[in-house]
Design an enzyme around this catalytic site. Structure first.
Site, mmCIF file in Angstrom:
data_model
loop_
_atom_site.group_PDB
_atom_site.id
_atom_site.type_symbol
_atom_site.label_atom_id
_atom_site.label_comp_id
_atom_site.label_asym_id
_atom_site.label_seq_id
_atom_site.Cartn_x
_atom_site.Cartn_y
_atom_site.Cartn_z
ATOM 1 N N GLN A 1 0.849 -1.197 0.000
ATOM 2 C CA GLN A 1 0.000 0.000 0.000
ATOM 3 C C GLN A 1 0.879 1.238 0.000
ATOM 4 O O GLN A 1 0.380 2.354 -0.095
ATOM 5 C CB GLN A 1 -0.886 0.018 1.253
ATOM 6 C CG GLN A 1 -1.840 -1.157 1.342
ATOM 7 C CD GLN A 1 -2.477 -1.235 2.716
ATOM 8 O OE1 GLN A 1 -3.456 -0.549 3.016
ATOM 9 N NE2 GLN A 1 -1.923 -2.056 3.577
ATOM 10 N N VAL B 1 3.575 4.102 -1.087
ATOM 11 C CA VAL B 1 3.880 4.800 -2.336
ATOM 12 C C VAL B 1 5.375 5.108 -2.437
ATOM 13 O O VAL B 1 5.836 5.604 -3.460
ATOM 14 C CB VAL B 1 3.020 6.081 -2.482
ATOM 15 C CG1 VAL B 1 1.536 5.702 -2.545
ATOM 16 C CG2 VAL B 1 3.261 7.070 -1.346
ATOM 17 N N HIS C 1 -1.651 1.372 -4.160
ATOM 18 C CA HIS C 1 -2.064 2.768 -3.937
ATOM 19 C C HIS C 1 -1.207 3.767 -4.713
ATOM 20 O O HIS C 1 -1.179 4.950 -4.379
ATOM 21 C CB HIS C 1 -2.039 3.092 -2.436
ATOM 22 C CG HIS C 1 -3.111 2.371 -1.662
ATOM 23 N ND1 HIS C 1 -3.105 2.269 -0.287
ATOM 24 C CD2 HIS C 1 -4.236 1.714 -2.077
ATOM 25 C CE1 HIS C 1 -4.185 1.578 0.106
ATOM 26 N NE2 HIS C 1 -4.865 1.225 -0.955
ATOM 27 N N ALA D 1 8.665 -4.508 12.273
ATOM 28 C CA ALA D 1 9.020 -5.203 11.027
ATOM 29 C C ALA D 1 10.484 -5.656 11.066
ATOM 30 O O ALA D 1 10.798 -6.790 10.701
ATOM 31 C CB ALA D 1 8.754 -4.289 9.838
HETATM 32 N N1 APR Z 1 6.889 -2.237 12.121
HETATM 33 C C1 APR Z 1 5.705 -2.765 11.730
HETATM 34 N N2 APR Z 1 4.530 -2.129 11.860
HETATM 35 C C2 APR Z 1 4.541 -0.907 12.408
HETATM 36 C C3 APR Z 1 5.726 -0.288 12.849
HETATM 37 C C4 APR Z 1 6.935 -1.010 12.692
HETATM 38 N N3 APR Z 1 8.108 -0.513 13.085
HETATM 39 N N4 APR Z 1 5.393 0.922 13.340
HETATM 40 C C5 APR Z 1 4.066 1.056 13.217
HETATM 41 N N5 APR Z 1 3.534 -0.051 12.665
HETATM 42 C C6 APR Z 1 2.136 -0.350 12.343
HETATM 43 C C7 APR Z 1 1.121 0.308 13.241
HETATM 44 O O1 APR Z 1 0.873 -0.522 14.360
HETATM 45 C C8 APR Z 1 -0.092 0.406 12.321
HETATM 46 O O2 APR Z 1 -0.903 -0.739 12.446
HETATM 47 O O3 APR Z 1 1.888 0.159 11.050
HETATM 48 C C9 APR Z 1 0.506 0.421 10.913
HETATM 49 C C10 APR Z 1 0.353 1.733 10.181
HETATM 50 O O4 APR Z 1 -1.001 1.956 9.960
HETATM 51 P P1 APR Z 1 -1.493 3.179 9.070
HETATM 52 O O5 APR Z 1 -0.787 4.411 9.492
HETATM 53 O O6 APR Z 1 -2.970 3.180 9.108
HETATM 54 O O7 APR Z 1 -0.955 2.807 7.604
HETATM 55 P P2 APR Z 1 -1.570 1.859 6.505
HETATM 56 O O8 APR Z 1 -2.384 0.773 7.145
HETATM 57 O O9 APR Z 1 -0.479 1.473 5.602
HETATM 58 O O10 APR Z 1 -2.537 2.844 5.732
HETATM 59 C C11 APR Z 1 -3.285 2.344 4.658
HETATM 60 O O11 APR Z 1 -4.249 4.483 4.182
HETATM 61 O O12 APR Z 1 -3.816 6.748 4.123
HETATM 62 C C12 APR Z 1 -4.045 5.624 3.366
HETATM 63 O O13 APR Z 1 -3.424 5.111 1.155
HETATM 64 C C13 APR Z 1 -2.891 5.324 2.451
HETATM 65 O O14 APR Z 1 -1.789 3.236 1.972
HETATM 66 C C14 APR Z 1 -2.341 4.041 3.009
HETATM 67 C C15 APR Z 1 -3.559 3.397 3.628
#
Ligand code: APR
Ligand code: ZN
Length: 251
Positions: free
Chosen positions: A98, A100, A116, A235
């Site tokens: 997801q 970019v 995305h 991660a």
């Molecule tokens: N390692 C793994 N996961 C992590 C880490 C880390 N170091 N730090 C944070 N996270 C996790 C958080 O716990 C959270 O669940 O990453 C996740 C980030 O979530 P979001 O900020 O909601 O991002 P994402 O799910 O990728 O968003 C999806 O939303 O804004 C739109 O299009 C955009 O692709 C994006 C989509």
């Protein structure tokens, strides 16, 4: 907690879906970690067709800053581990992101489905124009700087905004439907259709398949109940030792 590597046998297919969390340890902030603000912007203001219509200069300022930021960041051990897995099992691996940013590619991944969109591409804002998205590393800091397509319309980021259709969904669904293992890394499970892909594994299991879904991240995602296993950690802590490709069976 289970920290055993997941053993990948011959002919098993693996699909990995990544979200913002995999780039967090490279210094790119996730979206939902600051009270609904994304680098001090409301998400809808910079990531929706309405935001673009209201203020294209603001949208391009935001994505220009993201372009500049991504250049300063480097891939981390989790990106590299996924590239390593691809190099071992080849066609039996699919990476869907997801994100970019281009950290998967710079980490060595070859085939990456950016559902995305990609920060490094722009396209004509007119969907009827017919020109292809193109590589674009320029920064547009104000509305007058925004380049125009040959047709006269403005160019926009090649990014899927809220309310827009993600790219390659048929291919992505087909990959998840035929995989044995679906690993989701660092995504909050709040944005659909990405968050719904794991439900395809439930469909397969109902058919008697042994497919399973595993989530990796520091906290359970909103759709945690759809996974057979959750591995809590960052991660970089988890992904480098997550997979064990049975040597004799590696391609
Ligand atoms: N390692 C793994 N996961 C992590 C880490 C880390 N170091 N730090 C944070 N996270 C996790 C958080 O716990 C959270 O669940 O990453 C996740 C980030 O979530 P979001 O900020 O909601 O991002 P994402 O799910 O990728 O968003 C999806 O939303 O804004 C739109 O299009 C955009 O692709 C994006 C989509
Ligand atoms: Zn055009």
């Amino acid at each position: 907690m289970n920290s055993h590597p997941i053993s990948i046998a011959n002919h098993q297919r693996v699909v990995v879906l990544t979200g913002a969390g995999i780039s967090a340890e490279s210094g790119i902030r996730t979206f939902r970690d600051a009270g609904g603000l994304w680098e001090n912007h409301r998400i809808e203001e910079v990531a929706s067709p309405e935001g673009w219509a209201a203020d294209p200069g603001n949208v391009w300022r935001f994505y220009s800053a993201r372009r500049a930021q991504a250049r300063e960041c480097v891939p981390n051990a989790a990106h590299r581990a996924l590239a390593d897995l691809e190099s071992k099992i080849g066609e039996r691996f699919e990476l869907i992101t997801q994100n970019v940013d281009d950290l998967h590619e710079r980490g060595g991944s070859i085939r990456v489905l950016h559902m995305h969109g990609e920060l490094g591409l722009s396209r004509c804002e007119d969907p009827t124009c017919g020109t292809e998205p193109f590589l674009d590393s320029r920064l547009y800091e104000s509305v007058d700087m925004i380049a125009r397509c040959a047709c006269g319309a403005r160019i926009r980021p090649h990014i899927v905004w809220f309310g827009e259709e993600p790219f390659e969904m048929h291919r992505i669904q087909a990959a998840v439907l035929r995989c044995d293992l679906f690993v989701v890394i660092g995504t909050s499970g709040s944005v659909y259709p990405a968050a719904g892909l794991v439900n395809l594994i439930a469909t397969r299991r109902a058919d008697g398949a042994t497919a399973r879904a595993i989530y990796v991240g520091p906290e359970p995602p909103l759709n945690a109940s759809s996974f057979q296993e959750i591995r809590l950690g960052t991660a970089c802590e988890i992904v480098p030792t997550l997979f064990h490709v049975r040597e004799s069976e590696a391609e």
